[in-house]
Enzyme design. Sequence first.
Site, PDB file in Angstrom:
ATOM      1  CG  HIS A  48     -13.785   0.706  -6.990  1.00  0.00           C
ATOM      2  ND1 HIS A  48     -13.024  -0.425  -6.864  1.00  0.00           N
ATOM      3  CD2 HIS A  48     -13.076   1.557  -7.767  1.00  0.00           C
ATOM      4  CE1 HIS A  48     -11.889  -0.272  -7.526  1.00  0.00           C
ATOM      5  NE2 HIS A  48     -11.899   0.926  -8.089  1.00  0.00           N
ATOM      6  CG  HIS A  98      -9.466  -1.966 -13.562  1.00  0.00           C
ATOM      7  ND1 HIS A  98      -8.235  -2.577 -13.475  1.00  0.00           N
ATOM      8  CD2 HIS A  98      -9.381  -0.825 -12.834  1.00  0.00           C
ATOM      9  CE1 HIS A  98      -7.439  -1.844 -12.711  1.00  0.00           C
ATOM     10  NE2 HIS A  98      -8.108  -0.779 -12.310  1.00  0.00           N
TER      11      HIS A  98
HETATM   12  O1  G3P Z   1     -12.107   5.610  -8.859  1.00  0.00           O
HETATM   13  C1  G3P Z   1     -10.949   5.250  -8.228  1.00  0.00           C
HETATM   14  C2  G3P Z   1     -10.373   3.946  -8.650  1.00  0.00           C
HETATM   15  O2  G3P Z   1     -11.199   3.314  -9.562  1.00  0.00           O
HETATM   16  C3  G3P Z   1      -9.011   4.059  -9.182  1.00  0.00           C
HETATM   17  O3  G3P Z   1      -8.350   2.860  -9.205  1.00  0.00           O
HETATM   18  O4  G3P Z   1      -7.354   0.981 -10.387  1.00  0.00           O
HETATM   19  O5  G3P Z   1      -9.592   0.766  -9.403  1.00  0.00           O
HETATM   20  O6  G3P Z   1      -9.274   2.120 -11.427  1.00  0.00           O
HETATM   21  P1  G3P Z   1      -8.672   1.628 -10.148  1.00  0.00           P
HETATM   22 CA    CA Z   2     -11.420   2.891 -11.806  1.00  0.00          CA
END
Ligand code: G3P
Ligand code: CA
Length: 301
Positions: free
Chosen positions: A51, A91
């Site tokens: 992630h 992000h």
């Molecule tokens: O891929 C799932 C996740 O990345 C979604 O949440 O806020 O980390 O982009 P976020």
């Molecule tokens: Ca994400």
Amino acid sequence: MTGTNIRGAHARRSRVLITGLLTAAMLSTGTAAAHAWPAAAPNDEPTVIAHRGASAQAPENTLPAVELGTKADFVEVDVQMTKDGELVVIHDTTLDRTTDVESKYPDRAPYNVGDFTLAEIRTLDAGSWFSDEYAGTRIPTLEEVLDTLRGRAGLLLEVKSPALYPGIAEAIVAELDGEGWLRANPRSGRLIVQSFNWDFMAQFNSLAPKVPAGLLGGPPSEAEMAELSTWADQINPNHNQVDAEFIDTVHEYGMVTWPYTVDDPARMGELAGIGVDGIITNHPAVLIEVLREGPGLRDAA
Ligand code: G3P
Ligand code: CA
């Protein structure tokens, strides 16, 4: 078979299967690539997705995190667009949490990504907030991430807040195509595009029907899933929304689910045990170890 062998055998089988299915999906013509993904067979282990890269080890959405994330099956990153139309990986929709923008550009609040040119963004330090070790790390372009991943790990590409960036769908397709990620060959085969904005994903799917489409959030009702499954391939909610019944329903509609963001080893094991298809984690090395050890796998449950 030992835990190590279970992981190795399943991973090899999954990689061959996924690469083949995605290649077939990308070669297909006509409508969406829905149903390109099989429901996980019993005892198949989940796909490991890093992630924002391996973001527990290195600053999120930077090349060091992506590099470390290549130990996983897929790397997830977030893409947005600069003022001059360049695709960058970050992000937040603002630059202040993960860079030194406030000191470098004190007059530019609220520091929206879309208010800065790529040249300006490239002056920012996106690593010091994480640790001194990464001081001077830059916000990468999507092209750099594609180059880092090529042939090493798949890409789960989240389009972040696409309503802020008119034309971003076309820009992403052009970038992926230009970098060879839409060609059906072993170096380009592992790609999913996802977003929390499902209307955007429907639009993206019309533009690039051969690219597997993921829907973040929800989860949708079963009635909604029937319609979504005509074009979407993944339903990826927060892991707290996921149980065995949900997974079975997703599978009934020919889709798969990769919930986010799971960092607790016990929860990783639980999700593996109820047959989840993939797990998005900041700690891919921990997930790999959990799967290697085997707790929670269906045959051990
Ligand atoms: O891929 C799932 C996740 O990345 C979604 O949440 O806020 O980390 O982009 P976020
Ligand atoms: Ca994400």
